[in-house]
Design an enzyme around this catalytic site. Structure first.
Site, PDB file in Angstrom:
ATOM      1  N   HIS A 106       0.827  -1.218   0.000  1.00  0.00           N
ATOM      2  CA  HIS A 106       0.000   0.000   0.000  1.00  0.00           C
ATOM      3  C   HIS A 106       0.859   1.264   0.000  1.00  0.00           C
ATOM      4  O   HIS A 106       0.439   2.296   0.507  1.00  0.00           O
ATOM      5  CB  HIS A 106      -0.950   0.036   1.206  1.00  0.00           C
ATOM      6  CG  HIS A 106      -1.698  -1.242   1.438  1.00  0.00           C
ATOM      7  ND1 HIS A 106      -2.932  -1.503   0.888  1.00  0.00           N
ATOM      8  CD2 HIS A 106      -1.362  -2.365   2.147  1.00  0.00           C
ATOM      9  CE1 HIS A 106      -3.327  -2.701   1.262  1.00  0.00           C
ATOM     10  NE2 HIS A 106      -2.393  -3.261   2.014  1.00  0.00           N
ATOM     11  N   SER A 160      14.636  21.074 -16.662  1.00  0.00           N
ATOM     12  CA  SER A 160      13.420  21.854 -16.882  1.00  0.00           C
ATOM     13  C   SER A 160      13.804  23.142 -17.601  1.00  0.00           C
ATOM     14  O   SER A 160      14.873  23.697 -17.362  1.00  0.00           O
ATOM     15  CB  SER A 160      12.769  22.172 -15.543  1.00  0.00           C
ATOM     16  OG  SER A 160      11.976  23.331 -15.651  1.00  0.00           O
ATOM     17  N   LYS A 193      16.086  21.483 -11.613  1.00  0.00           N
ATOM     18  CA  LYS A 193      15.358  20.226 -11.807  1.00  0.00           C
ATOM     19  C   LYS A 193      16.178  19.144 -12.514  1.00  0.00           C
ATOM     20  O   LYS A 193      16.958  19.400 -13.408  1.00  0.00           O
ATOM     21  CB  LYS A 193      14.090  20.470 -12.650  1.00  0.00           C
ATOM     22  CG  LYS A 193      12.950  21.118 -11.903  1.00  0.00           C
ATOM     23  CD  LYS A 193      12.389  20.264 -10.768  1.00  0.00           C
ATOM     24  CE  LYS A 193      11.561  19.110 -11.252  1.00  0.00           C
ATOM     25  NZ  LYS A 193      10.235  19.488 -11.719  1.00  0.00           N
ATOM     26  N   GLU A 225       9.227   7.956 -16.943  1.00  0.00           N
ATOM     27  CA  GLU A 225       7.865   8.431 -17.210  1.00  0.00           C
ATOM     28  C   GLU A 225       7.406   8.022 -18.606  1.00  0.00           C
ATOM     29  O   GLU A 225       6.242   7.641 -18.809  1.00  0.00           O
ATOM     30  CB  GLU A 225       7.798   9.952 -17.063  1.00  0.00           C
ATOM     31  CG  GLU A 225       7.949  10.391 -15.612  1.00  0.00           C
ATOM     32  CD  GLU A 225       8.149  11.897 -15.516  1.00  0.00           C
ATOM     33  OE1 GLU A 225       7.462  12.520 -14.719  1.00  0.00           O
ATOM     34  OE2 GLU A 225       8.997  12.454 -16.236  1.00  0.00           O
TER      35      GLU A 225
END
Ligand code: ARG
Length: 487
Positions: free
Chosen positions: A171, A292, A298, A305
């Site tokens: 979980h 970024s 970043k 992804e």
């Protein structure tokens, strides 16, 4: 704007080339031609179509339908055409309907009317099913090689981190400490099943449709078994109608690929989490992370992804295929032309994603210290303590309750298991300090390495078992690599 891959494939102009037309008085409408043409995407089947053509030429020769001289000229022209396709000097034009049409034009250009003899006894229906099987069986081996590279990258990290304790989660909550290597190998097992599935698929896909003709076989004395053997299939299709109508191999391949895509997506999701500030379990190599355009600090996990995102199209391609097949009457229907784009897209997608994921995994640096300090967080050793009481004869129900009280006591007193003393334990429950039986006491089991080592049954997370698991996996993966390279 540059040209798309499809625009680059197809050359301008050319006289409309069709493999049919004898019974038609007028030419086709432009709208029909535009709808019907597939050469812009099926051209990548050309090498496989040529391979099958060579086998077919030999069979026609053995059947007495091509003389020795004709066979020699035919094979020579096919070879020349193959070279011309490879070099790009022969290209399909917008006027060719599909790959078969374009290649017949190439043959006619080289051989004159002799080129028209090769079509005897075969149809585009058995040809296209054969080409697609050949294409896929070839590319599945490339895909397996790339999957093996990912398995290998995961196994190298697992070897280094067999004894690195990490928070094991259910979980997405800290549950019990695990070896980080154990967790990495869990992903290897999933990918190993993908490879296993593809190999099993290959066995079923190794059936040759050639000889089925349009649907009923041929009245010419052909030898489908000999063609099958020459093309590396195990046998010819035993039913000519099934041979041209069946696309199970396409749907099944797309399922295997979608399943692999789902595994890549789950691994991708874990990596996204691991690389976050909150987890901080890994540091991605610069070569496999992105920046970024606005935030200079970043470092983004785009590879992971995209692996996660692209699983969407892999699943979609499977749905496309199943939907095309549903409700098709026997045998060939033009709907089946729609099988190719999802297949090509799935092959391209896997071959694009896998090397990037392998690189990401191989080069990521694991923050061992961070993993080990957070492994016991969240009272992750509670089960170990309860099981200690069980070994001392306490019913699990009571042990569970006593440890539950201990957790609450720690929370109220703002402390952790690691800081507990014998006196603290005695206050919570006499079970913790009762000197029944031999072996370690409560404080002894409250350490992470002990917790890992104690899970030493087959399949457990004890570092020694993880190393055994790794050795077994290496053997399996070696076998997979050998299969993919044809040895
Ligand atoms: N381009 C077609 C396909 O991909 C080839 C078969 C066409 N057969 C036919 N009878 N129209 O399915």
């Amino acid at each position: 704007m540059g040209k798309s891959r499809e625009e680059e494939t197809v050359a301008e102009g050319g006289k409309p080339m069709r493999l049919w037309g004898g019974r038609f008085e007028g030419g086709p409408a432009d709208a029909l031609t535009r709808l019907s043409v597939s050469v812009q995407f099926d051209w990548r089947l050309a090498p496989y179509d040529l391979l099958a053509s060579r086998a077919h030429a030999r069979v026609l020769h053995r059947a007495g339908l091509l003389s020795d001289d004709e066979l020699t000229r035919m094979l020579g022209a096919l070879e020349d055409l193959e070279e011309a396709c490879r070099s790009g000097s022969f290209r399909p034009t917008v006027a060719d309907e599909d790959v078969h049409t374009a290649l017949e034009r190439g043959l006619l250009e080289r051989l004159g009317s002799l080129g028209g003899k090769l079509r005897a006894g075969r149809s585009r229906n058995d040809q296209v099913a054969t080409d697609l099987r050949l294409y896929l069986r070839d590319h599945v081996r490339h895909i397996v090689s790339r999957l093996v590279e990912l398995e290998t990258a995961l196994m190298s990290q697992a070897e280094e981190h067999a004894a690195t304790a990490a928070p094991g989660m259910t979980h997405l909550q800290h549950a019990q400490p695990v070896s980080f290597g154990h967790q990495l190998l869990a992903h290897v097992h999933a990918i190993a099943r993908d490879v296993d599935r593809l190999r099993d698929w290959d066995r079923r896909a190794a059936v040759s449709p050639l000889g089925a003709g349009a649907l009923a076989g041929s009245s010419l004395p052909l030898d489908p078994q000999a063609v099958a053997e020459e093309l590396g299939f195990t046998s010819a299709a035993p039913n000519s109608m099934d041979a041209v109508a069946d696309r199970d191999f396409a749907a099944e391949f797309l399922f295997c690929a979608a399943m692999a895509g789902v595994h890549l997506s789950r691994l991708g999701e874990e990596i996204v989490l691991w690389a976050s500030q909150e987890f901080h379990w890994i540091e991605m190599d610069d070569a496999y992370s992105t920046g970024s355009s606005i935030m200079p600090q970043k470092k983004n996990p785009d590879v992971a992804e995209l692996a996660r995102g692209k699983s969407g199209r892999l699943i979609g391609n499977l749905m496309t295929m199943l939907t095309i097949l549903k409700g098709l009457p026997l045998t060939y229907n033009r709907d089946l032309q729609e099988d190719k784009e999802p297949i090509f897209d799935t092959v391209d997608t896997l071959l694009l994603v896998l090397p990037a994921m392998s690189g990401l995994v191989a080069t990521m640096r694991v923050n061992t210290a961070r993993l080990e300090t957070s492994a016991p967080d969240g009272f992750a050793l509670a089960t170990d303590l309860a099981e200690l009481l069980v070994r001392k004869g306490v019913p699990f129900r009571d042990a569970h309750e006593a440890v539950g009280h201990l957790v609450v006591w720690c929370q109220v007193n703002d402390t952790t298991f690691e800081k507990l003393t014998e006196e603290d334990l005695a206050k919570i429950s006499p079970h913790f300090t009762a000197a029944t039986g031999e072996g370690p006491g409560a404080l002894d089991v409250l350490n992470v390495q002990g917790a890992l080592a104690s899970r030493k049954a087959f399949g457990g997370t004890a570092p020694d078992r993880v190393r055994d698991q790794l050795a077994a996996l290496r053997e399996i993966v070696d076998g997979q690599a050998a299969w993919a390279s044809g040895s």
